[in-house]
Design a protein around this motif. Structure first.
Motif, PDB file in Angstrom:
ATOM      1  N   HIS A   1      14.372  -5.108   2.132  1.00 39.23           N
ATOM      2  CA  HIS A   1      14.538  -4.362   3.390  1.00 39.23           C
ATOM      3  C   HIS A   1      14.228  -5.270   4.576  1.00 39.23           C
ATOM      4  O   HIS A   1      13.239  -5.994   4.563  1.00 39.23           O
ATOM      5  CB  HIS A   1      13.586  -3.156   3.375  1.00 39.23           C
ATOM      6  CG  HIS A   1      13.673  -2.303   4.596  1.00 39.23           C
ATOM      7  ND1 HIS A   1      14.779  -1.530   4.888  1.00 39.23           N
ATOM      8  CD2 HIS A   1      12.797  -2.101   5.614  1.00 39.23           C
ATOM      9  CE1 HIS A   1      14.571  -0.895   6.030  1.00 39.23           C
ATOM     10  NE2 HIS A   1      13.381  -1.221   6.491  1.00 39.23           N
TER      11      HIS A   1
ATOM     12  N   GLY B   1       5.590  -3.973   0.486  1.00 36.60           N
ATOM     13  CA  GLY B   1       5.658  -5.362   0.019  1.00 36.60           C
ATOM     14  C   GLY B   1       5.455  -6.317   1.185  1.00 36.60           C
ATOM     15  O   GLY B   1       5.588  -5.924   2.355  1.00 36.60           O
TER      16      GLY B   1
ATOM     17  N   CYS C   1      11.599  -8.025   3.360  1.00 33.67           N
ATOM     18  CA  CYS C   1      10.593  -7.699   2.329  1.00 33.67           C
ATOM     19  C   CYS C   1      10.844  -8.535   1.077  1.00 33.67           C
ATOM     20  O   CYS C   1      11.970  -8.603   0.581  1.00 33.67           O
ATOM     21  CB  CYS C   1      10.680  -6.214   1.992  1.00 33.67           C
ATOM     22  SG  CYS C   1       9.585  -5.754   0.647  1.00 33.67           S
TER      23      CYS C   1
ATOM     24  N   CYS D   1      11.681  -5.587  -1.869  1.00 31.70           N
ATOM     25  CA  CYS D   1      12.897  -4.743  -1.890  1.00 31.70           C
ATOM     26  C   CYS D   1      14.013  -5.276  -0.997  1.00 31.70           C
ATOM     27  O   CYS D   1      15.107  -4.717  -0.978  1.00 31.70           O
ATOM     28  CB  CYS D   1      12.549  -3.306  -1.517  1.00 31.70           C
ATOM     29  SG  CYS D   1      12.230  -3.063   0.238  1.00 31.70           S
TER      30      CYS D   1
ATOM     31  N   GLU E   1       9.076   0.310   3.893  1.00 32.71           N
ATOM     32  CA  GLU E   1       9.647   1.065   2.773  1.00 32.71           C
ATOM     33  C   GLU E   1       8.749   1.053   1.544  1.00 32.71           C
ATOM     34  O   GLU E   1       8.564   2.061   0.887  1.00 32.71           O
ATOM     35  CB  GLU E   1      11.017   0.462   2.380  1.00 32.71           C
ATOM     36  CG  GLU E   1      12.068   0.538   3.450  1.00 32.71           C
ATOM     37  CD  GLU E   1      12.566   1.967   3.665  1.00 32.71           C
ATOM     38  OE1 GLU E   1      12.737   2.699   2.684  1.00 32.71           O
ATOM     39  OE2 GLU E   1      12.767   2.342   4.843  1.00 32.71           O
ATOM     40  N   CYS E   2       8.214  -0.161   1.204  1.00 31.86           N
ATOM     41  CA  CYS E   2       7.495  -0.266  -0.083  1.00 31.86           C
ATOM     42  C   CYS E   2       6.152  -0.989   0.042  1.00 31.86           C
ATOM     43  O   CYS E   2       5.500  -1.233  -0.968  1.00 31.86           O
ATOM     44  CB  CYS E   2       8.376  -0.988  -1.108  1.00 31.86           C
ATOM     45  SG  CYS E   2       8.484  -2.776  -0.838  1.00 31.86           S
TER      46      CYS E   2
ATOM     47  N   CYS F   1       6.100  -4.185   4.424  1.00 28.51           N
ATOM     48  CA  CYS F   1       7.388  -3.488   4.443  1.00 28.51           C
ATOM     49  C   CYS F   1       7.173  -1.991   4.676  1.00 28.51           C
ATOM     50  O   CYS F   1       6.384  -1.366   3.976  1.00 28.51           O
ATOM     51  CB  CYS F   1       8.092  -3.720   3.108  1.00 28.51           C
ATOM     52  SG  CYS F   1       9.588  -2.760   2.898  1.00 28.51           S
TER      53      CYS F   1
HETATM   54 ZN   LIG Z   1      10.023  -3.453   0.683  1.00 33.97          ZN
END
Ligand SMILES: [Zn+2]
Ligand SMILES: Cc1ncc(COP(=O)(O)O)c(C=O)c1O
Length: 423
Positions: free
Chosen positions: A31, A46, A26, A29, A43-44, A41
Motif C-alpha cells: 500500500h 507494516g 508498505c 502489503c 492498512e496493516c 502502514c
Molecule cells: Zn501495509
C-alpha cells in the motif's frame, strides 16, 4: 480563521523536498501513501519504506559529486540542494584491503569498510544526515532519538550543527564515553532506567503525544533508514563499480543490513553494477542474538530477548527489521551467526593487531563472527569478502582495557630497556 491555523500548523512540503522519492510504500502489503511523517502502514501497520522514480543516474555523475554521502543524493530522499544546509557531511569512508586479517583467517580477498572515521565515529552519521533533512523539510521543531549510544552521539552533533533543539534518550547503564560523546553536544540528554527496548517504547509514546518532534528512528524512520544504503553504494563504487561476493554486517535493529542489500539491488536495477549473486551475513553477540537464534532454528518469526552483552550498541532485544534480515540472509545463501563476549573482545584485538583499526564492541562482534563463519565453513574463504566496521574503539575502552597494558615499566636508561628483552 480556523483554516489559517490549520495551514500554519501543517505546512505543505516544498517542491522536491524528498528528491526523487514519490511516496511511502508498505513493506508488507505494498500500500502506498503520500510522503510525510509516517512510518506505519494505515492498512496493516507494516513498516513504510521510501518509493522512488529514479531518473537515469550514471557512474560519472556520482563520481563528480562531493566526497561524502551526497554524491548519491539522487538515490536518497533528500532535496537537490541538500549540500547547502548545515550537516555533518558523513560518508565516503575508507575501503581498506585487509591482507593481514585475511591471511590470519585464511581469506584470500578481504576488505574492511571502515566507518569509524565518520564525524562522530560511527555509521550512524549517515542515517542521521538523511533524518535531519527529513526533519527540516517536514518543519519539525525538535530532533530526537532513542539510542544504544552511537545514534545519540550522531543526533546530538548533527542537531547542534543544524541549530535545532535536540533531545536524546539513552539507557542509563551506557558506556561512559558514549554518554560524554553525546553530552558535549547537547544539554538535553535523558538517561532512562531501563534497556534500549524500554527507551524505544518511551520515545514512541512521546512521538505520539508531542507535536513537531522528529524521532529519527521512530516517526521519520523511513527517511533515516535510507542513509544506510550509502554504505552499500560506496562499497560497490570503491570496488570499481562491482558487488562483493560476500558481506558481513552487524545486526541490532537490522536496518543497516536490509539497506545495504537494498543499495545493491538498486545499483543492479539502475545498471550501475553487473547483476551477480552475493551472500549477506548478519553478526550478533550471543547475549543479544534473537535473529541468529531464529536463523539457526529455521524459524520464520523472531522471539524478543532481554539483552546481556558487552556489545551494547547491538543490544536491541526486539529488532524492528529482524524478519527482513532473516529473509535476506536466507535467500542470499548467507547466514546469521553469534559469538560470546570473550570472542567479541578477541575480535577487537584481532582487527587492531592485524590492520591497525581500533573498533568498538560492534566491530569486534562483526570480525569475530567473520572468523567463526570461516571456521564453521559457512563463508567461502576463496570469495571476495567485505566486513563492515561500524564504530570506534575509543568509545568502548573498557571492553579491552584489562586485556592490554604496557609490556614493561622502566627507568629512563638504555640498560633498563635492554633488560626488558624488547630490544
Ligand atoms: Zn501495509
Ligand atoms: C556501531 C554500531 N554498529 C551497528 C549497529 C546496528 O545497526 P542497526 O540497528 O541498523 O542494525 C549499531 C546500532 O546502534 C551501532 O551503533
Amino acid at each position: 480563521m480556523s483554516a489559517v491555523v490549520e495551514e500554519t500548523t501543517k505546512p505543505g512540503l516544498r517542491e522536491g523536498a524528498f528528491g526523487n522519492a514519490t511516496g511511502l510504500a508498505c513493506r508488507e502489503c505494498g500500500h502506498e501513501i503520500e510522503l510525510g511523517p509516517f512510518y506505519a502502514c494505515p492498512e496493516c501497520f507494516g513498516p513504510l519504506e521510501i518509493a522512488y522514480d529514479f531518473p537515469v543516474v550514471t557512474r560519472e555523475q556520482i563520481e563528480a559529486g562531493p566526497a561524502n554521502i551526497w554524491r548519491y543524493k539522487a538515490l536518497l530522499p533528500v532535496p537537490s540542494d541538500i549540500e547547502e544546509s548545515p550537516n555533518m557531511e558523513p560518508g565516503f569512508t575508507r575501503l581498506l584491503r585487509a591482507h593481514n586479517l585475511g591471511k590470519q583467517l585464511g581469506i584470500d580477498n578481504l576488505w574492511v569498510k571502515d566507518d569509524s572515521t565518520n564525524p562522530t565515529n560511527s555509521f550512524k552519521d549517515r542515517v542521521v544526515a538523511c533524518a535531519l533533512s527529513a526533519a527540516r523539510e517536514l518543519g519539525s521543531t525538535v530532533f530526537a532519538c532513542p539510542s544504544t549510544g552511537n545514534l545519540a552521539n550522531a543526533v546530538a552533533a548533527a542537531g547542534a550543527r543544524a541549530g535545532i533543539k535536540t533531545v536524546v534518550f539513552i539507557p542509563a547503564n551506557l558506556e561512559h564515553p558514549k554518554v560524554v560523546n553525546s553530552a558535549v553536544y547537547t544539554e538535553q540528554l535523558v538517561a532512562v532506567n531501563g534497556n534500549y527496548d524500554d527507551v524505544n517504547r518511551l520515545a514512541s509514546e512521546i512521538a505520539g503525544e508531542e507535536d513537531g518532534w522528529a524521532f529519527v528512528n521512530v516517526n521519520v524512520r523511513p527517511y533515516y533508514a535510507e542513509g544506510s544504503k550509502t554504505l552499500g553504494f560506496e562499497i560497490a563504487e570503491q570496488l570499481g563499480w562491482r558487488l562483493p561476493d560476500q558481506i558481513v554486517i552487524p545486526v541490532a535493529s537490522g536496518s543497516q543490513l536490509t539497506k545495504v542489500n537494498k543499495a545493491f539491488q538498486e545499483l543492479i536495477k539502475l545498471g550501475l553494477v553487473e547483476d551477480k549473486p552475493y551472500k549477506v551475513y548478519g553478526a550478533q553477540a550471543t547475549g543479544c542474538s534473537p535473529v541468529s537464534v531464529a536463523f539457526k532454528s529455521g524459524a520464520q518469526i523472531v522471539k524478543p530477548v532481554k539483552p546481556d552483552t558487552i556489545a551494547k550498541s547491538l543490544a536491541i532485544g526486539n529488532p524492528a527489521d529482524a524478519v527482513y534480515v532473516l529473509d535476506i540472509c536466507r535467500r542470499s545463501n548467507g547466514a546469521v551467526e553469534d559469538i560470546t563476549d570473550e570472542e567479541v573482545r578477541e575480535g577487537i584485538l584481532l582487527l587492531a593487531r592485524t590492520e591497525g583499526i581500533f573498533t568498538e564492541t560492534a566491530g569486534g562482534t562483526t570480525v569475530g563472527v567473520l572468523k567463526k563463519l570461516v571456521e564453521t565453513g559457512q563463508l567461502d574463504p576463496t570469495l571476495e569478502t567485505v566486513v563492515i566496521n561500524t564504530g570506534m574503539g575509543l568509545k568502548t575502552l573498557d571492553a579491552v582495557s584489562d586485556r592490554v597494558a604496557a609490556a614493561a615499566t622502566i627507568d629512563p636508561s638504555y640498560d633498563a630497556f635492554v633488560a626488558t628483552g624488547l630490544a
